[in-house]
Design a protein around this motif. Structure first.
Motif, short mmCIF file in Angstrom:
data_model
loop_
_atom_site.label_atom_id
_atom_site.label_comp_id
_atom_site.label_asym_id
_atom_site.label_seq_id
_atom_site.Cartn_x
_atom_site.Cartn_y
_atom_site.Cartn_z
N UNK A 76 -0.58 14.97 -4.62
CA UNK A 76 -1.87 14.92 -3.93
C UNK A 76 -2.11 16.31 -3.34
N UNK A 77 -2.75 17.16 -4.11
CA UNK A 77 -2.99 18.54 -3.71
C UNK A 77 -4.38 18.71 -3.10
N UNK A 78 -4.97 17.60 -2.65
CA UNK A 78 -6.29 17.65 -2.03
C UNK A 78 -6.14 17.69 -0.50
N UNK A 79 -7.27 17.71 0.19
CA UNK A 79 -7.28 17.69 1.65
C UNK A 79 -7.41 16.28 2.21
N UNK A 99 0.85 -1.18 0.00
CA UNK A 99 0.00 0.00 0.00
C UNK A 99 0.90 1.24 0.00
N UNK A 100 0.64 2.13 -0.94
CA UNK A 100 1.36 3.40 -1.03
C UNK A 100 0.41 4.51 -0.61
N UNK A 101 0.74 5.16 0.51
CA UNK A 101 -0.18 6.08 1.18
C UNK A 101 0.38 7.51 1.09
N UNK A 102 -0.33 8.39 0.40
CA UNK A 102 0.10 9.78 0.26
C UNK A 102 -0.89 10.69 0.98
N UNK A 103 -0.35 11.52 1.86
CA UNK A 103 -1.19 12.43 2.61
C UNK A 103 -1.36 13.75 1.89
N UNK A 131 -9.21 10.50 -3.66
CA UNK A 131 -10.06 11.71 -3.71
C UNK A 131 -10.52 11.97 -5.14
N UNK A 132 -11.76 12.35 -5.28
CA UNK A 132 -12.30 12.65 -6.62
C UNK A 132 -11.91 14.06 -7.01
N UNK A 133 -10.72 14.19 -7.51
CA UNK A 133 -10.21 15.52 -7.86
C UNK A 133 -9.07 15.38 -8.86
N UNK A 134 -9.01 16.29 -9.82
CA UNK A 134 -7.90 16.31 -10.77
C UNK A 134 -6.61 16.78 -10.10
N UNK A 135 -6.73 17.25 -8.86
CA UNK A 135 -5.53 17.68 -8.12
C UNK A 135 -4.78 16.50 -7.51
N UNK A 136 -5.37 15.32 -7.63
CA UNK A 136 -4.70 14.09 -7.19
C UNK A 136 -4.36 13.32 -8.45
#
Length: 248
Positions: free
Chosen positions: A191-194, A128-132, A157-162
């Motif tokens: 991963x530019x999301x929250x 598992x590769x986990x990015x915060x 996350x449902x975002x083009x920022x990820x």
């Protein structure tokens, strides 16, 4: 002085090995049975459906692990050579397999994920590769074309920022969907999301025709027996002992 000399020798050896493997990978391109493109079509891999059919069970096992995510290792805690890519606590891992070596205790925690991994032809590595939130992995490239890398979206996350860039192509992961790519192309991750982003990262043996397959198998055997893989396995083993003394 000896420590400095050992580090220098280690660095030179690693760089020479990288260059040799990159050169061999280029020579073997014409013999690949699957695409040489940066992002490979899922149709090249019959087992893509196996991953996607089991993603919710895999997500459930991951969710249990994330209850103690502060105690999970950073990528460089297991693979010291990744320190150039990660110098914070925003890229964590949970290894199940590393170049064919099984992490017994970790696999016991994830029986479904382990069963899926062990059903994949030529599976070498699975974790598992986990990015915060806010994590950026700078541009880099793998060292050997004889391996195909897969990401299964587990928590995305449902975002083009990820997203991930491979060569000139952009990947936006989706929950329950697998993507296949050649990590010897320059690639970069954001991963530019929250929210947290987690994929199940899998490395498999690239299928080759003729003598390409024989050479590839010998190279992979050499990598598996290298000091770098043995060092990573020992570090993961040490982490397991510490972790399971707290969370049996």
């Amino acid at each position: 002085m000896k420590k400095l000399k050992d580090k220098l020798t280690h660095f030179i050896t690693f760089r020479v090995m990288n260059n040799v493997l990159l050169g061999l990978g280029k020579l073997m391109r014409p013999f690949s049975k699957v695409s040489n493109a940066p992002v490979l079509p899922n149709s090249d891999f019959k087992w893509a459906k196996l991953l996607e059919d089991n993603w919710e069970a895999i997500q459930n096992e991951l969710s249990a692990l994330l209850q103690h995510d502060d105690h999970l290792p950073n990528i460089e805690d297991i693979q010291p050579q990744e320190q150039a890519l990660n110098q914070d606590n925003k890229w964590k891992t949970f290894f199940l397999y590393g170049f064919g070596i099984k992490s017994e205790k970790n696999c016991e925690k994830c029986p479904v994920t382990t069963q899926v991994l062990e059903s994949i032809p030529g599976m070498l590595t699975g974790f598992f590769s986990i990015l915060y939130s806010g994590k950026h992995i700078p541009a880099h490239r793998g060292i050997f074309k004889g391996i195909v890398r897969t990401h299964l979206g587990v928590i995305v996350p449902e975002s083009t920022k990820c997203r991930m860039r491979v060569g000139n192509e952009i990947i936006n992961w989706k929950n329950g969907k697998a993507v296949f790519f050649d990590d010897t192309y320059n690639h970069e991750v954001w991963n530019e999301t929250d929210s947290v982003r987690v994929v199940l990262l899998i490395d498999t043996v690239r299928p080759y025709r003729s003598w390409g397959a024989k050479i590839n198998n010998q190279i992979i055997k050499g990598i598996t027996e290298s000091v770098y893989v043995k060092q990573a396995f020992k570090k993961n083993e040490d982490w397991e002992k510490a972790y399971y003394s707290v969370f049996p």
